[in-house]
Design an enzyme around this catalytic site. Structure first.
Site, PDB file in Angstrom:
ATOM      1  CB  CYS A 139      -0.954   0.049   1.200  1.00 22.33           C
ATOM      2  SG  CYS A 139      -2.101  -1.292   1.263  1.00 22.33           S
ATOM      3  CG  ASN A 140       4.745   3.577   0.492  1.00 19.53           C
ATOM      4  OD1 ASN A 140       4.920   4.328  -0.473  1.00 19.53           O
ATOM      5  ND2 ASN A 140       5.268   3.818   1.675  1.00 19.53           N
TER       6      ASN A 140
END
Ligand code: PLP
Length: 711
Positions: free
Chosen positions: A369-370
């Site tokens: 999620c980055n």
């Protein structure tokens, strides 16, 4: 179990869960919005939890409000939704993300290296802001960054991708330029304890499971008291109003914390937080956890960096800040990396993850999620993201390489329960599965003891006809002599038992029990089959001697005999069934043979034979996954759910495993590989086990957890 995903969620300890269970068994709470004694007690527990949280971060209720949230994401969203950006001067939505910090009023900004929960804030604030900027840390320190008013900076305190800790002095710097700062502290708090009497973000969001694993679903948003005016809640819900009229737009909100805590709080979970803080103390405090995990990270980086292929090329590409900048203040307990092939190409992270599963190692793969950090470290461009999406790439899928470039990475992260053995287990897995191509066995470093792993059953086989092939089934009923119908039948020629050693032709057949009521024999090419109902009444027969045991048998008749003669191209064949009243069946030594998938994998890599092919040759009943190779040799006992077993012996292998089940031909490579691995010791593979607590009605199913014991 080598658990290397503490940045995903650290785990609660057994003591912590026991303490919580004790607490919970005497705890009756009510809705804190009511006014009776139990409600007041509940309210007090919630308030004392607020104080405990503030104390943990070395601050006080004079300085910060504590708003309970569901998680970090929820806290960030509350800030995005309610921050007062002031007068918007530009018309319409912001359509382009700026790469520099803009001056003036009503701006929103964040780092490239931000969690999606931070990046997602921009869509909540768009419509209220004049500019949205995505910048690097160094941009904060530029002398010419302009001043702002009514602007919000979402500041990631620690990258969840690579563990880089951002210099918290940057928060003060931003505040001096007029920014209000909302800290995403979710990554940082997992192995650090920021002091909010020194660094004072206006807002701080985090989740408690990142600190001590349990409870999940609770986070907090700390709001500096002198920043309360920076947000305005323009809506209300149950529990948040002092007064409201359903027929006009009139409402008055409650005091700050209650105004933002919509609906009823998770008061049981909040009561359990104290046990989490006690857990941190039991471990010697967060400072100690920070030092321990930092040391482990250093050791892991050293191990990974030292891995070389036989041609001298490196095996691991590590994504990190330059070595010289790293110390516990600048780096958390995370290592992100990818593995490289001997020719310099990448291994896909999905392949690595699958090997980890076989070896019982738990870590995280992907982009975590980055996307900003992923792009930076993996050299992915914005164009490539769109292109990859067109090629079908989605977050969390198994597409790990596109045009030979990785779409994500492998992440290991440490927590308070991590040990050097966790790193050793990873070391061994990489050596076994990914280093070199000279195919020599590496004994690898000593991983954890067998007890430390949590393997599961992946495959179950029973062999209704002795020495004939089978197919795995999900579930088997147990009997006193093994799986129901396991080796209940046997083929004889001229009254002599056929076995694979002498009659490799047997591998042309497979046999399964269908619907529990018939035996189906099939030729390997599936062109022909024969079905016998289990209810068929059979002619009594002479007792047969099988493997030195005398067993009463029944003859299955002429029809099947003829069919077998045809299928095996052999004369005088009969199919015999063990007599019902016999306590024995045709099993050689022990009711069950258990093997470890990783051991199979190790041989498979050594001789370039498919795992599935090797599995067929080893003719085991139970295959377990989630152990390093050959550690099963140390087992004395085991339990599969409530079924307990003792280890009877190791299974000594012979040339039978050389028979190719497809062709019946003998190829010695598998046996030679086993010999090389055992290196002059007995050529065993797999363990014979016997149930010690049999009761009728018990079943084994794939997916069941297995607990091993070495004494
Ligand atoms: C885990 C994490 C989040 C998200 O936390 P949730 O509990 O899923 O809301 C956000 N940012 C960072 C840096 C994290 O590590």
């Amino acid at each position: 179990m080598p658990y290397l995903d503490h940045a995903g969620s650290t785990l609660p300890s057994k003591t912590q869960l026991e303490e919580i269970a004790k607490l919970q068994s005497n705890l009756i709470l009510a809705n804190p919005h009511s006014h009776h004694a139990t409600a007041i007690k509940t309210q007090q527990i919630v308030n004392s939890a607020r104080l405990r949280i503030l104390r943990y971060f070395n601050t006080t209720p004079d300085d910060y409000f504590v708003v309970f949230t569901n998680n970090t994401t929820h806290g960030l969203k509350i800030v995005a939704e309610n921050f007062k950006f002031g007068e918007k001067t530009e018309d319409g939505l912001v359509s382009e993300i700026s790469t520099v910090l803009k001056g003036g009023s009503s701006n929103f900004a964040y780092f490239h290296d931000s969690h999606h929960s931070v990046v997602g804030m921009r869509h909540v604030v768009n419509g209220k802001v004049n500019a949205i900027s995505c910048v690097d840390e160094k941009d904060i320190w530029e002398d010419n960054t302009p001043e702002v008013t009514n602007s919000l900076f979402a500041f990631t305190a620690m990258s969840n991708f690579c563990g880089k800790k951002y210099n918290l002095d940057g928060i003060k710097k931003l505040q001096e330029k007029g920014w209000s700062v909302c800290m995403d502290a979710a990554g940082l708090v997992s192995t650090s304890q920021p002091d909010f009497s020194v660094c004072q973000p206006n807002f701080i969001a985090f989740s408690f499971y990142k600190i001590f694993g349990y409870p999940t679903g609770i986070g907090a948003l700390l709001v500096r008291k002198d920043s309360a005016h920076l947000v305005e809640k323009t809506s209300f819900a149950g529990g948040t109003v002092q007064s409201v009229d359903e027929m006009s737009l009139f409402f008055i909100l409650r005091e700050f914390e209650r105004a933002y805590e919509e609906g009823t709080l998770n008061s049981y979970g909040i009561a359990q937080l104290q046990k989490g803080f006690e857990e941190v103390e039991r471990c010697g405090g967060m400072q100690k956890i920070q030092n321990l995990t930092y040391q482990l990270r250093c050791k892991a980086v050293k191990m990974l960096a030292s891995k070389l292929h036989p041609n001298g090329k490196k095996v691991v590409e590590i994504y990190s800040q330059p070595d010289c900048q790293i110390n516990p203040a600048s780096q958390g307990a995370i290592v992100a990396f990818n593995l490289l092939r001997i020719d310099g190409g990448y291994y896909g992270y999905t392949e690595v993850e699958k090997m980890c599963a076989i070896f019982g190692i738990e870590l995280r793969t992907g982009c975590f999620c980055n996307i900003g950090a992923c792009k930076k470290y993996l050299g992915i461009t914005s164009e490539m993201i769109r292109e990859n999406m067109n090629k079908g790439k989605r977050c969390g899928d198994e597409i790990d390489l596109i045009n030979g470039r990785p779409t994500g990475a492998i992440r290991i992260s440490f927590g308070r329960t991590s040990t050097e053995q966790d790193i050793d287990a990873l070391d061994q897995m990489i050596d076994t599965c990914f280093v070199g191509s000279d195919r020599s066995f590496s004994s690898g470093p000593k991983a954890l003891k067998l007890e430390a792993y949590l393997p599961t059953v992946v495959n179950l086989f029973s062999f209704p006809i002795k020495s004939v092939g089978s197919v795995p089934k999900e579930r088997y009923e147990l009997t006193a002599r093994g799986f129901k119908h396991d080796r209940d039948f046997l083929i004889v020629k001229d009254d002599v038992t056929l076995n694979l050693k002498i009659h490799p032709e047997l591998c042309r057949l497979t046999a399964i029990i269908v619907n529990d009521d018939s035996l189906q024999i099939q030729t390997f090419d599936q062109n022909d089959n024969f079905v016998i109902p289990m209810s068929l009444s059979l002619k009594e027969n002479d007792a047969k001697v099988v493997c030195k045991k005398t067993i009463a048998t029944l003859d299955c008749g002429d029809k099947v005999g003829k069919w077998l003669e045809n299928a095996l191209d052999m004369s005088n064949c009969r199919l015999l069934r063990v007599a019902e009243e016999s306590k024995k069946n045709f099993v050689n030594d022990s009711p069950f043979l258990l093997i470890n998938e990783a051991s199979v994998y190790m041989l498979s890599r050594h001789i370039n034979m498919e795992v599935q092919d090797i599995l067929t040759r080893f003719r085991s009943n139970i295959v377990v996954r989630g152990l390093p190779p050959f550690i099963e040799d140390t087992a004395k006992r085991l339990a599969i759910e409530n079924c307990e077993f003792e280890v009877v012996d190791k299974c000594t292998r012979c040339e039978m495993i050389c028979v190719d089940p497809m062709t019946g031909e003998k190829d010695p490579s598998l046996l030679l590989a086993l010999r090389d691995y055992r290196n002059k010791q007995k050529m065993t593979f797999g363990i014979y086990i016997r149930q010690t607590n049999f009761e009728s009605g018990q079943i084994l199913e794939s997916g069941m957890p297995v607990k091993f014991f070495t004494e």
